[in-house]
Design an enzyme around this catalytic site. Structure first.
Site, PDB file in Angstrom:
ATOM      1  N   PHE A  24       0.856  -1.196   0.000  1.00  0.00           N
ATOM      2  CA  PHE A  24       0.000   0.000   0.000  1.00  0.00           C
ATOM      3  C   PHE A  24       0.890   1.243   0.000  1.00  0.00           C
ATOM      4  CE2 PHE A  24      -2.237   3.461   2.148  1.00  0.00           C
ATOM      5  CZ  PHE A  24      -3.376   3.526   1.353  1.00  0.00           C
ATOM      6  N   TYR A  26       1.025   5.547  -0.091  1.00  0.00           N
ATOM      7  CA  TYR A  26       0.192   6.716   0.218  1.00  0.00           C
ATOM      8  C   TYR A  26       0.916   8.029  -0.058  1.00  0.00           C
ATOM      9  CZ  TYR A  26       3.205   6.367   4.252  1.00  0.00           C
ATOM     10  OH  TYR A  26       4.337   6.280   5.048  1.00  0.00           O
ATOM     11  N   GLU A  99      12.983   3.499   0.548  1.00  0.00           N
ATOM     12  CA  GLU A  99      12.287   4.026   1.736  1.00  0.00           C
ATOM     13  C   GLU A  99      13.195   4.026   2.976  1.00  0.00           C
ATOM     14  OE1 GLU A  99       9.223   5.321   1.447  1.00  0.00           O
ATOM     15  OE2 GLU A  99       9.267   4.806  -0.675  1.00  0.00           O
TER      16      GLU A  99
HETATM   17  C1  SIN Z   1       4.607   5.826   0.509  1.00  0.00           C
HETATM   18  O1  SIN Z   1       4.532   6.499  -0.523  1.00  0.00           O
HETATM   19  O2  SIN Z   1       3.800   4.886   0.717  1.00  0.00           O
HETATM   20  C2  SIN Z   1       5.665   6.059   1.538  1.00  0.00           C
HETATM   21  C3  SIN Z   1       6.134   7.454   1.629  1.00  0.00           C
HETATM   22  C4  SIN Z   1       6.872   7.965   0.423  1.00  0.00           C
HETATM   23  O3  SIN Z   1       7.718   7.246  -0.134  1.00  0.00           O
HETATM   24  O4  SIN Z   1       6.613   9.100   0.012  1.00  0.00           O
END
Ligand code: SIN
Length: 188
Positions: A24, A26, A99
């Site tokens: 998932f 976001y 990440e």
């Molecule tokens: C995500 O997008 O789910 C994690 C945060 C990001 O990489 O901006």
């Protein structure tokens, strides 16, 4: 906790016995899918709110002038809308690297737009990571974003791409959209 989460993630919530795992996304994972995936679908997770409370000194800022990117904050009853990707388990090595600035893998249930559900993974930067910046007003966050840039480009592009993607998903995230409004004012 150290901001570099690559080692910590290696043994967290492994799904090696499955041919494919739902991820998932976001934040940037919604608008920058630079990893192989089998399928993607609009989805939401419950009990979390998206907030620009995580510092970024590796992608959208520098050590001297960190940018701000999103993480999830526990929020009973809230739904966070995003994009779910079905990926093979090997892809998590690449995702852990992407990440690595404070984000840990967590297991989550997600509900797709057609109301079916699946269990999968989400990356969350928790308040105990050393890059966590925490709350600030939307106008302060917008000013910080306007001034920050890093190896992945201007922090403003992250915010503007995210806001645009959320509109496409039919989401109304008041926090993100208010920062977008404030950023446009700051840049005008
Ligand atoms: C995500 O997008 O789910 C994690 C945060 C990001 O990489 O901006």
């Amino acid at each position: 906790m150290s901001a570099n989460t690559v080692e910590a993630n290696r043994n967290r919530f492994r799904f090696d016995d499955q041919a494919a795992v739902w991820l998932f996304g976001y934040g940037s994972l919604i608008f920058k899918a630079d990893f192989p995936y089998i399928e993607r679908r609009g989805a939401a997770i419950t009990g979390w709110s998206r907030r620009f409370w995580q510092g970024s000194h590796d992608h959208r800022g520098t050590l001297e002038a960190p940018g701000r990117v999103v993480t999830l904050i526990e929020s009973a009853g809230s739904d966070c809308k995003g994009m779910a990707y079905l990926v093979s388990p090997e892809v998590f090595e690449q995702l852990d690297f992407r990440e690595k600035n404070g984000y840990l893998r967590f297991c989550t249930d997600m509900t797709f737009d057609d109301c079916t559900q699946a269990r999968g993974l989400v990356y969350i930067a928790t308040p105990d990571n050393s890059a966590f910046l925490g709350p600030a007003s939307e106008s302060e966050i917008a000013r910080q974003i306007a001034a920050a840039a890093g190896p992945s480009g201007p922090n403003a592009d992250y915010l503007l791409h995210l806001a645009e993607s959320l509109r496409h998903l039919g989401d109304h995230d008041a926090h993100v959209f208010e920062i977008e409004t404030q950023l446009r004012l700051a840049l005008a």
